[in-house]
Design a protein around this motif. Structure first.
Motif, PDB file in Angstrom:
ATOM      1  N   TYR A 145       0.823  -1.211   0.000  1.00  0.00           N
ATOM      2  CA  TYR A 145       0.000   0.000   0.000  1.00  0.00           C
ATOM      3  C   TYR A 145       0.859   1.264   0.000  1.00  0.00           C
ATOM      4  O   TYR A 145       0.515   2.260  -0.640  1.00  0.00           O
ATOM      5  N   ASP A 189      -6.727  -6.438   5.514  1.00  0.00           N
ATOM      6  CA  ASP A 189      -6.275  -5.516   4.465  1.00  0.00           C
ATOM      7  C   ASP A 189      -6.872  -4.121   4.655  1.00  0.00           C
ATOM      8  O   ASP A 189      -6.201  -3.112   4.412  1.00  0.00           O
ATOM      9  N   TYR A 190      -8.119  -4.066   5.074  1.00  0.00           N
ATOM     10  CA  TYR A 190      -8.754  -2.764   5.295  1.00  0.00           C
ATOM     11  C   TYR A 190      -8.031  -1.982   6.393  1.00  0.00           C
ATOM     12  O   TYR A 190      -7.744  -0.793   6.234  1.00  0.00           O
ATOM     13  N   LYS A 213     -10.004   4.562  -0.112  1.00  0.00           N
ATOM     14  CA  LYS A 213     -10.728   3.912  -1.213  1.00  0.00           C
ATOM     15  C   LYS A 213      -9.879   3.811  -2.480  1.00  0.00           C
ATOM     16  O   LYS A 213     -10.131   2.968  -3.338  1.00  0.00           O
ATOM     17  N   GLN A 214      -8.859   4.655  -2.560  1.00  0.00           N
ATOM     18  CA  GLN A 214      -7.945   4.612  -3.707  1.00  0.00           C
ATOM     19  C   GLN A 214      -7.064   3.370  -3.664  1.00  0.00           C
ATOM     20  O   GLN A 214      -6.803   2.734  -4.691  1.00  0.00           O
ATOM     21  N   TYR A 216      -7.433   0.637  -1.255  1.00  0.00           N
ATOM     22  CA  TYR A 216      -8.086  -0.591  -0.784  1.00  0.00           C
ATOM     23  C   TYR A 216      -9.104  -1.042  -1.825  1.00  0.00           C
ATOM     24  O   TYR A 216     -10.049  -0.327  -2.146  1.00  0.00           O
ATOM     25  N   ASP A 217      -8.913  -2.245  -2.351  1.00  0.00           N
ATOM     26  CA  ASP A 217      -9.779  -2.702  -3.432  1.00  0.00           C
ATOM     27  C   ASP A 217     -11.002  -3.465  -2.946  1.00  0.00           C
ATOM     28  O   ASP A 217     -11.741  -4.051  -3.736  1.00  0.00           O
ATOM     29  N   GLY A 218     -11.203  -3.459  -1.610  1.00  0.00           N
ATOM     30  CA  GLY A 218     -12.377  -4.125  -1.057  1.00  0.00           C
ATOM     31  C   GLY A 218     -13.482  -3.129  -0.732  1.00  0.00           C
ATOM     32  O   GLY A 218     -13.419  -1.958  -1.104  1.00  0.00           O
ATOM     33  N   ASP A 219     -14.492  -3.613  -0.019  1.00  0.00           N
ATOM     34  CA  ASP A 219     -15.630  -2.801   0.384  1.00  0.00           C
ATOM     35  C   ASP A 219     -15.378  -2.277   1.797  1.00  0.00           C
ATOM     36  O   ASP A 219     -15.404  -3.048   2.765  1.00  0.00           O
TER      37      ASP A 219
END
Length: 238
Positions: A145, A189-190, A213-214, A216-219
């Motif tokens: 990240y 990961d979040y 949000k840029q 982290y590819d999750g919700d």
């Protein structure tokens, strides 16, 4: 002044009984009696000013007993690590298998976490193994990240925190709760993405959440909801 003994007894389904200790502590800064149920540590702290007697603090707790009891209903059942215990580690479920004479420490094969050595140290060895595994994962994800954001980071520490899952200091040092080892990967990961984002925005502004949000590819909302609903369960493992 040392805290004195007091406790709440919680009876749950299946005949499970949990004893929640209460600590009464006199505080220089306290202006009134304050009850703080720490569900992660499974303890209730009652702080009270020096001008209030200990007996009055106890009486105040008794008045608030129903409220405290309702809070303690949220405390999850303890999970004792022993031979046959099933746990989730880095998003995958495993069963603990004790092989005392193996002399290999702790290792994973298939769906099992094997543990050698004396039975008395089994729990501690599994937790030490989990701490080492999650730290390696934290380091890997922090590097990823940080490279996406093109930011520098300091030291990475793993701690047994109860008030937060991670933190980012102004000098770039990052720390995380080792108990996240028992959470799903999308949650881990979040948290890592959240703290690394603080290296770019040391706040919780709109700009900060845009950075999260840029990278982290999750919700984000899904991860937050999981922690809100299941976070306490990560502290149940002993």
């Amino acid at each position: 002044m040392k805290p004195f003994e007091y406790s709440f007894v919680i009876k749950k389904d299946g005949g499970i009984v949990q004893v929640i200790p209460v600590e009464f502590v006199k505080s220089f800064s306290a202006k009134s009696i304050k009850i703080t149920p720490n569900l992660a540590k499974q303890v209730v702290k009652v702080s009270y000013p020096f001008f209030v007697s200990r007996s009055k603090a106890v009486d105040f707790l008794e008045i608030k007993k129903d409220w405290v009891s309702k809070q303690l209903e949220k405390v999850p059942d303890k999970i004792i690590i022993c031979d046959g215990t099933e746990i989730s580690l880095l998003g995958k479920k495993y069963k603990i298998s004790h092989i005392p004479n193996a002399r290999r420490g702790v290792w994973i094969e298939g769906d099992y976490i094997f543990v050698s050595g004396d039975k008395a140290f089994l729990g501690r060895r599994v937790k030490d193994f989990a701490k080492a595994e999650i730290k390696k994962y934290f380091c890997k994800r922090v590097k990823y990240y940080a490279s996406v954001l093109k930011v520098e980071f300091g030291k990475i520490a793993v701690k047994d925190t109860t008030s937060r899952w991670g933190s980012c200091a102004s000098n770039g040092n990052l720390s995380f709760s080792w108990r996240l080892a028992f959470a799903p990967l999308f949650v881990i990961d979040y948290i890592v993405a959240h703290e690394v984002s603080h290296l770019a925005e040391l706040n919780h502004s709109y700009r900060f959440w845009r950075v999260v949000k840029q990278i982290y590819d999750g919700d984000v909302e899904k991860a937050q909801k999981w922690l809100s609903r299941n976070g306490l369960s990560l502290y149940a493992i002993e």
